[in-house]
Design a protein around this motif. Structure first.
Motif, short mmCIF file in Angstrom:
data_model
loop_
_atom_site.label_atom_id
_atom_site.label_comp_id
_atom_site.label_asym_id
_atom_site.label_seq_id
_atom_site.Cartn_x
_atom_site.Cartn_y
_atom_site.Cartn_z
N GLN A 55 0.78 -1.30 -0.19
CA GLN A 55 -0.05 -0.10 0.00
C GLN A 55 0.83 1.24 0.10
O GLN A 55 1.68 1.55 0.81
CB GLN A 55 -0.94 -0.10 1.29
N LEU A 56 0.69 1.90 -0.99
CA LEU A 56 1.55 3.16 -1.10
C LEU A 56 1.29 4.21 0.08
O LEU A 56 0.27 4.51 0.00
CB LEU A 56 1.43 3.96 -2.50
N ASP A 57 2.17 4.72 0.58
CA ASP A 57 2.11 5.75 2.03
C ASP A 57 3.29 6.55 1.88
O ASP A 57 4.17 6.18 2.84
CB ASP A 57 1.60 4.90 3.27
N LEU A 58 3.22 7.53 1.27
CA LEU A 58 4.08 8.57 1.27
C LEU A 58 4.01 9.64 2.38
O LEU A 58 2.89 10.05 2.41
CB LEU A 58 4.50 9.18 -0.24
N GLN A 59 4.92 9.67 2.98
CA GLN A 59 5.02 10.73 4.21
C GLN A 59 6.28 11.57 4.28
O GLN A 59 7.35 10.83 4.07
CB GLN A 59 4.90 10.15 5.45
#
Lengths: 118, 396
Positions: B376-380
């Motif tokens: 799951q793409l999760d950019l922070q």
């Protein structure tokens, strides 16, 4: 009067004493204080108002006097000063100090009797 | 009847030497005017011509400069310094709270106007609100707001402090400016623990300087005072600038358009027979740390057997041409818990230059291959750098 250096210096040193003495008899504004000092000294003390007003303000800042503004019939309002309990205490101190000072000056200045005999 | 010029000039010379609060100075001059009136009248009654009486009355009061200095000195008690410091601190606290509340009101009013406008434009253009009101431009806006608040305090404080100090505004300007510069800088550099970036770190130290410059030019009677009404007015004035800020700080790209090139990390889930849905993770973030709750389609024991060393990794990443590219090594690593459902937490680095991160669960197969178990793409971005100004400039 009051222009020779010795008298001017003495007057400056005694100004707080003179102001408190005059105001002990009732509240007055600055010009009246100057007039009373001049009149009661038969003109011997003609305080320069340049030293009178700083003295009045210093005594007020020290709590010896309280000043209130009152309207005047003769023009602008006048700043009336009256002496406080602290001022009366300061006056008593001045009186005692002056008496001691004057007494000591008299003792020193009085001519000594010539020593008698051999 | 107009006053003779000599009297005016003499009074002006006294006033020039009076180092007293304005209301006291006015009283002093009134008192001297009354004296001159009495003395001139008395001398007139004694036979002096009007002009001579006036000149004599003025002469008897002596040198105006010396009188002004002596009157000022008579009013300057020793306790005044203490009173000025105590009163000054009280004024700083009261006015500081007023400014703070006024700015809060201004921001609230501006936000109420700007947010709907920004949202409308974003919806109309199909853009995301992500990142709005953050970044260097937002920091520049914050810096300007703080500097303005300091300048306002410098503008009004000398007039207030002069009352406590028993001095004129002219006489306290330099002291207030110096105290504000030194005290404000000391507080600003050492006390607040705040999220900083390069713009804030460079801009905030200028605020005490704005205070000092403003204090040196402070008026005798400040006409503007911070309060609810000035906050509302400022808020309305800030609606358009804040809208512009919101529009220029939003990101154009949405996360759904990204593709992760995981080959730099290791094998993809499909390579070892996993579906994307076999591992799901809930992610969270607190100041300075991150955490995750993984769950598996098969049992945790089964996953542990297939991937003997499972762990959560946070990688630095950049998005170029819609593709996420990873850095050379993880920024943070945390071992998987032995008990399923347990929270995994790790400390994120707090960097002066924020880094985009991509976090996921990886496992090492018995053959030693790293496998991305969760896609799951999760950019922070990394958490904002937090600390004092002194730590930013002189810390590690």
């Amino acid at each position: 009067m009051g222009r020779d250096p010795l008298r001017t210096e003495l007057l400056k040193g005694a100004m707080a004493y003179l102001v408190l003495s005059v105001l002990r008899e009732g509240e007055q504004y600055g010009y009246q204080v100057a007039q009373h000092i001049r009149d009661r000294s038969d003109g011997a003390f003609a305080p320069s108002e340049g030293s009178l007003y700083p003295t009045l303000h210093r005594l007020e800042a020290d709590g010896a006097l309280v000043a209130v503004w009152r309207p005047s019939e003769k023009g602008p309002r006048r700043r009336w000063y009256h002496i406080t309990e602290a001022g009366l205490g300061a006056l008593a101190d001045h009186e005692a100090e002056w008496a001691a000072f004057a007494g000591a000056v008299t003792l020193v200045a009085r001519p000594r009797p010539e020593p008698s005999g051999a | 009847m107009p006053e003779p010029l000599d009297r005016k000039r003499w009074l002006a010379n006294v006033a020039a030497r009076l180092d007293l609060p304005e209301h006291i100075a006015v009283d002093v001059l009134d008192e001297l005017i009354g004296h001159l009136d009495d003395a001139a009248a008395s001398l007139g009654e004694a036979g002096y011509a009007a002009d001579d009486a006036e000149r004599r009355a003025i002469h008897d009061l002596g040198d105006p400069g010396a009188l002004g200095r002596e009157l000022s000195r008579a009013r300057h008690e020793r306790r005044r310094l203490l009173a000025a410091v105590g009163g000054g601190l009280r004024v700083v606290i009261v006015e500081g709270v007023r400014v703070y509340l006024a700015i809060l009101i201004a921001i609230l009013v501006a936000a109420l106007g700007a947010f709907p406008l920004v949202a409308f434009v974003m919806i109309a253009t199909g853009r995301s609100m992500s990142g709005a009101f953050s970044g260097p431009l937002a920091s520049l806006g914050t810096t300007l707001l703080v500097a303005t608040a300091f300048a306002y305090l410098g503008w009004i404080l000398p007039a207030r402090v002069s009352v406590f100090a028993g001095r004129s505004v002219r006489g306290v300007r330099a002291g207030v400016a110096l105290a504000g510069l030194v005290g404000g800088s000391a507080v600003l550099w050492l006390v607040p623990n705040i999220s900083l970036d390069h713009v804030l770190a460079a801009g905030l130290p200028l605020a005490p300087i704005a205070f000092a410059v403003s204090a040196l030019r402070a008026p005798t009677r400040p006409t503007v005072r911070a309060g609810m009404m000035s906050g509302i007015v400022l808020g309305f004035a800030l609606v358009l600038p804040m809208t512009a800020l919101g529009l220029v700080t939003t990101h154009v790209n949405g996360g759904s358009n990204w593709y992760a090139d995981e080959s730099a990390i290791g094998a993809e889930p499909g390579d070892v027979g996993l579906q994307a849905s076999d591992v799901t993770v809930e992610w969270g973030q607190r100041p300075g740390s991150s955490f995750a709750w993984p769950s598996f389609a098969t049992s945790a024991e089964d996953m542990a057997a297939r991937f003997p060393t499972m762990q959560v990794e946070v990688w630095p990443a950049v998005v170029r041409d819609g593709v996420i590219r990873f850095g050379p090594a993880p920024l943070a690593v945390s071992a998987m818990p032995t008990t399923p459902g347990m929270e995994i937490a790790w400390t994120m680095p707090s960097l002066r230059d924020p880094v985009t991160t991509f976090r996921f669960v990886v496992g090492l197969t018995p053959a030693g291959r790293r496998v991305v178990l969760e896609t799951q793409l999760d950019l922070q971005p990394t958490t904002p750098w937090t600390g004092t100004l002194a730590a930013w400039w002189f810390g590690p």
